[in-house]
Design a protein around this motif. Sequence first.
Motif, PDB file in Angstrom:
ATOM      1  N   ARG A  59      45.301  35.648  27.235  1.00 18.20           N
ATOM      2  CA  ARG A  59      45.514  37.034  26.976  1.00 18.20           C
ATOM      3  C   ARG A  59      46.272  37.404  25.859  1.00 18.20           C
ATOM      4  NH1 ARG A  59      48.072  39.211  32.454  1.00 18.20           N
ATOM      5  NH2 ARG A  59      47.747  37.299  33.335  1.00 18.20           N
ATOM      6  N   LEU A  60      47.164  36.665  25.562  1.00 17.90           N
ATOM      7  CA  LEU A  60      47.958  36.727  24.207  1.00 17.90           C
ATOM      8  C   LEU A  60      47.006  36.703  22.952  1.00 17.90           C
ATOM      9  CD1 LEU A  60      51.303  34.997  24.848  1.00 17.90           C
ATOM     10  CD2 LEU A  60      51.025  37.490  24.396  1.00 17.90           C
ATOM     11  N   HIS A  74      46.939  24.135  39.239  1.00 18.66           N
ATOM     12  CA  HIS A  74      47.146  25.681  39.562  1.00 18.66           C
ATOM     13  C   HIS A  74      48.122  26.266  38.544  1.00 18.66           C
ATOM     14  CE1 HIS A  74      48.458  29.121  41.906  1.00 18.66           C
ATOM     15  NE2 HIS A  74      47.343  29.292  42.079  1.00 18.66           N
ATOM     16  N   LYS A  80      47.528  26.538  35.149  1.00 22.55           N
ATOM     17  CA  LYS A  80      46.560  27.501  34.672  1.00 22.55           C
ATOM     18  C   LYS A  80      47.262  28.743  34.174  1.00 22.55           C
ATOM     19  CE  LYS A  80      42.334  27.769  36.695  1.00 22.55           C
ATOM     20  NZ  LYS A  80      41.520  27.997  37.967  1.00 22.55           N
ATOM     21  N   TRP A  85      44.741  39.791  22.477  1.00 17.35           N
ATOM     22  CA  TRP A  85      45.493  40.735  22.225  1.00 17.35           C
ATOM     23  C   TRP A  85      45.562  40.708  20.774  1.00 17.35           C
ATOM     24  CZ3 TRP A  85      49.814  40.744  26.444  1.00 17.35           C
ATOM     25  CH2 TRP A  85      49.503  41.016  27.517  1.00 17.35           C
ATOM     26  N   GLU A  98      43.544  36.167  37.657  1.00 10.46           N
ATOM     27  CA  GLU A  98      44.418  35.234  36.667  1.00 10.46           C
ATOM     28  C   GLU A  98      44.504  35.668  35.302  1.00 10.46           C
ATOM     29  OE1 GLU A  98      43.263  31.608  38.582  1.00 10.46           O
ATOM     30  OE2 GLU A  98      45.136  31.259  39.550  1.00 10.46           O
ATOM     31  N   VAL A  99      43.033  36.129  35.173  1.00  9.63           N
ATOM     32  CA  VAL A  99      42.833  36.498  33.694  1.00  9.63           C
ATOM     33  C   VAL A  99      43.357  37.887  33.092  1.00  9.63           C
ATOM     34  CG1 VAL A  99      41.091  36.274  31.827  1.00  9.63           C
ATOM     35  CG2 VAL A  99      40.781  34.922  33.878  1.00  9.63           C
ATOM     36  N   ASP A 105      56.983  38.040  35.359  1.00  8.96           N
ATOM     37  CA  ASP A 105      56.220  37.561  34.197  1.00  8.96           C
ATOM     38  C   ASP A 105      56.069  38.625  33.037  1.00  8.96           C
ATOM     39  OD1 ASP A 105      54.021  34.845  33.639  1.00  8.96           O
ATOM     40  OD2 ASP A 105      53.428  36.813  32.847  1.00  8.96           O
ATOM     41  N   MET A 153      53.311  42.960  30.192  1.00 12.89           N
ATOM     42  CA  MET A 153      52.881  43.160  29.031  1.00 12.89           C
ATOM     43  C   MET A 153      51.382  44.068  29.185  1.00 12.89           C
ATOM     44  SD  MET A 153      54.373  40.658  26.207  1.00 12.89           S
ATOM     45  CE  MET A 153      53.206  40.891  24.986  1.00 12.89           C
ATOM     46  N   SER A 154      50.675  43.118  30.076  1.00 13.19           N
ATOM     47  CA  SER A 154      49.159  43.512  30.466  1.00 13.19           C
ATOM     48  C   SER A 154      49.189  44.723  30.671  1.00 13.19           C
ATOM     49  CB  SER A 154      48.692  42.354  31.174  1.00 13.19           C
ATOM     50  OG  SER A 154      48.746  41.007  30.868  1.00 13.19           O
ATOM     51  N   ASN A 192      46.442  30.835  30.972  1.00 10.95           N
ATOM     52  CA  ASN A 192      45.838  32.437  31.048  1.00 10.95           C
ATOM     53  C   ASN A 192      46.641  33.357  30.294  1.00 10.95           C
ATOM     54  OD1 ASN A 192      43.640  32.006  32.567  1.00 10.95           O
ATOM     55  ND2 ASN A 192      44.709  31.872  34.442  1.00 10.95           N
ATOM     56  N   ALA A 193      47.981  33.112  30.226  1.00 10.21           N
ATOM     57  CA  ALA A 193      48.958  33.859  29.608  1.00 10.21           C
ATOM     58  C   ALA A 193      48.474  33.679  27.981  1.00 10.21           C
ATOM     59  CB  ALA A 193      50.429  33.615  29.633  1.00 10.21           C
ATOM     60  N   GLU A 222      42.545  41.643  19.200  1.00  8.26           N
ATOM     61  CA  GLU A 222      42.414  43.131  19.351  1.00  8.26           C
ATOM     62  C   GLU A 222      43.095  43.943  18.226  1.00  8.26           C
ATOM     63  OE1 GLU A 222      41.758  43.430  24.138  1.00  8.26           O
ATOM     64  OE2 GLU A 222      43.101  44.966  23.403  1.00  8.26           O
ATOM     65  N   ASP A 223      44.464  43.538  18.209  1.00 10.12           N
ATOM     66  CA  ASP A 223      45.269  44.143  17.455  1.00 10.12           C
ATOM     67  C   ASP A 223      45.080  43.858  15.754  1.00 10.12           C
ATOM     68  OD1 ASP A 223      46.150  45.153  19.746  1.00 10.12           O
ATOM     69  OD2 ASP A 223      47.965  44.039  19.666  1.00 10.12           O
ATOM     70  N   ILE A 259      54.038  38.565  30.215  1.00 12.46           N
ATOM     71  CA  ILE A 259      52.928  38.805  30.031  1.00 12.46           C
ATOM     72  C   ILE A 259      51.939  39.534  31.023  1.00 12.46           C
ATOM     73  CG2 ILE A 259      50.486  37.851  29.088  1.00 12.46           C
ATOM     74  CD1 ILE A 259      52.519  36.067  27.609  1.00 12.46           C
ATOM     75  N   ASP A 260      52.292  39.429  32.296  1.00 11.54           N
ATOM     76  CA  ASP A 260      51.759  40.515  33.414  1.00 11.54           C
ATOM     77  C   ASP A 260      52.275  41.673  32.917  1.00 11.54           C
ATOM     78  OD1 ASP A 260      50.351  38.450  34.267  1.00 11.54           O
ATOM     79  OD2 ASP A 260      51.475  38.013  36.408  1.00 11.54           O
ATOM     80  N   ARG A 306      50.207  47.398  28.247  1.00  5.80           N
ATOM     81  CA  ARG A 306      49.173  47.431  27.441  1.00  5.80           C
ATOM     82  C   ARG A 306      48.066  48.218  27.782  1.00  5.80           C
ATOM     83  NH1 ARG A 306      48.025  44.412  22.561  1.00  5.80           N
ATOM     84  NH2 ARG A 306      45.823  44.488  22.362  1.00  5.80           N
TER      85      ARG A 306
END
Lengths: 513, 144
Positions: A314-315, A303, A306, A318, B118-119, B17, B22-23, A310-311, A321-322, B19-20, B26
Amino acid sequence: MPKRDEFRIQILKKYNILDSDINDLFDDIVVLATEGCDKPFAMVSFIDTDKQWVISQVGSFPSKIDLEKAFCAHTVIQTDVFEIFDTLLDDRTKQSEFVLEAPNIRYYAGVPLINSDKQTLGTLCVLDTKPHILNKHQKIMLKLLAKDVVSQLELRKKNYELSKLKDLYQMITENNPDLIFAKDSDFKILHANSAFLSLYPEEIRDKVIGYTTLEEFDEQEAEAFLVQDRLTFEQGKTETLEKIAFPTGEIRTLFTTKTRFEDDEGKAYILGVARDVTEREELIEMLKKSNSDLDEFAYIASHDLKAPLNAIKRLVSWIEEDAGEVLQGDSLEHFGMIKNRINRMNMLLKDLLDYSRVGKNDGLPQKLNLQETARHCYQLLDLAEDFVINVDDIDVVLPKLPLELVLTNLMSNAIKHHDKKSGHIIIKCKHIKNDYQISVTDDGPGIAPSLHEKIFKKFQTLKPRDEIEGSGLGLAMVEKALANHSGKISIKSDVGKGATFVITWPKQEATSK
Amino acid sequence: MNISNPNQIGIFLIEDDDIDAMSIKREFKRRKIANPITRAKDGVEAFEFLASEKLNYPFIILLDLQMPRMNGLEFLTKLRADSDYKNSVVFVLTTSPDKQDIFNSYELNIAGYFIKDEVGEGLIGIVDILDGYMNLVHLPKMLN
């Protein structure tokens, strides 16, 4: 002399005749013999190779007589009543000191003492100072008395053997680490071995036999004993695993078997045998804990791993995308590989999480149609490939979640590892005694027998993950799910011949529809 | 309809967090939502911001639950006891699907409880709601 003494000692030992009680043992019989045969003397003797040992007598003969001088030497070589009507007229006796000197014996009649093994131990004889002849009744009586001597000897022997056996049983009971006890119908303890007694403090140990000792225990515990005792009287036999605080303050876990038995008068008793399983139960407890710790660790680890993954995911998305258009050639390929590895890591963690959860919420067995269940699992797999699945239309009573897990993994494997875009899977179910035997057969490339053992290992894949994505946990999960229900899985397969996975799943009682 | 000026409402994001955080920023940027966002990393920092003059606009709070030092529920409890900010509008945005967390949050008068996957893909819908909410809502005026 030692040899003779040895013989005597041997017989005395064999028939458990102690020196102290040897002299009056047959006194009654010799008296009866003198009176019944109307003779002044009688004796019971043992006879060895060269001596006669007089055990009981009426008269004053020496307690040992050389066999060559003994009249009885003639008695022991035959089996009936042996008589010498007049010793002075008989060549065998006329020179004897017992004849020529006091007590001047003129008449002799003897019967051999023959035991059940046909061994002659000695004689019973009567003697007189006048010539004589025994009548028929006297002979019969003499024989009966001889028989009585032997019976008494045999009885002593049996008693002695019994007491030896009793000693042996006593020793077995006393040295048994199990607690052994007997109770009567008033729940009083009639018998208890030392293992049982040692659970009571020394000062009250003499207050155990003959008492219920219930007051020494916690009220609830005492009541539990009684419930079990009553049940044993009713049913004949009971078994319990119980944690008991003993009067010494010790807390032990006992596995107790109680059995009812009855005496000759039909009175019922309980025989209890309690095995101290404290250490075993503690070990089981520890094992359970360490297993659950491990499960929990796998759960938390997968857990927590994960979240950063996941971070990263996402990065990466991004960046794509960018600045996706900036990436070219190798970099673009590497970028794709990063994304692929992220997904693989995700899948590994998901499967690890699933693996750690296997068996956690299996639910109760329920009636399920195998065909419907398999169809449902197949649909959830959501695969592009076109596979034909044939499933027996049969109802089974099994917990739903593990059955779905097993079917899903086996079908998914059959499809994922198939060498063609389409194929055929056959799922069959047979009742074999108390088991379901479910088989999942595919027409894929098959697995070489040398690899059969390997495929059930955790994180084991047969092909590089870059070719076929997989965590290598699928079959391990199937095996674990089955093991939770005492089930088993095996494989029959060879290269080019497809594969059949055979599941043996013990039947369980349905608890809901 | 009386629509308040959306420029005047901002978001006070309390999220540990990066990244959260930033999400969310963004997603606002991608949707060209111009409402200002101020972020604190936990409850303790959030109260420091409230005490300072850093938040110079009316705001709704977007609150994470699992945070170091002072977590979301502790922050909410303290907030509801604060005479200046007890009426603040708070949305919880967390990964926890725990029933007890949801119950406890509503006990502290939150406006809504959102579970972020989570994603981070479910964020689009949540930002939609917040956008609409900020466009239409009337917040209590500060009385001081």
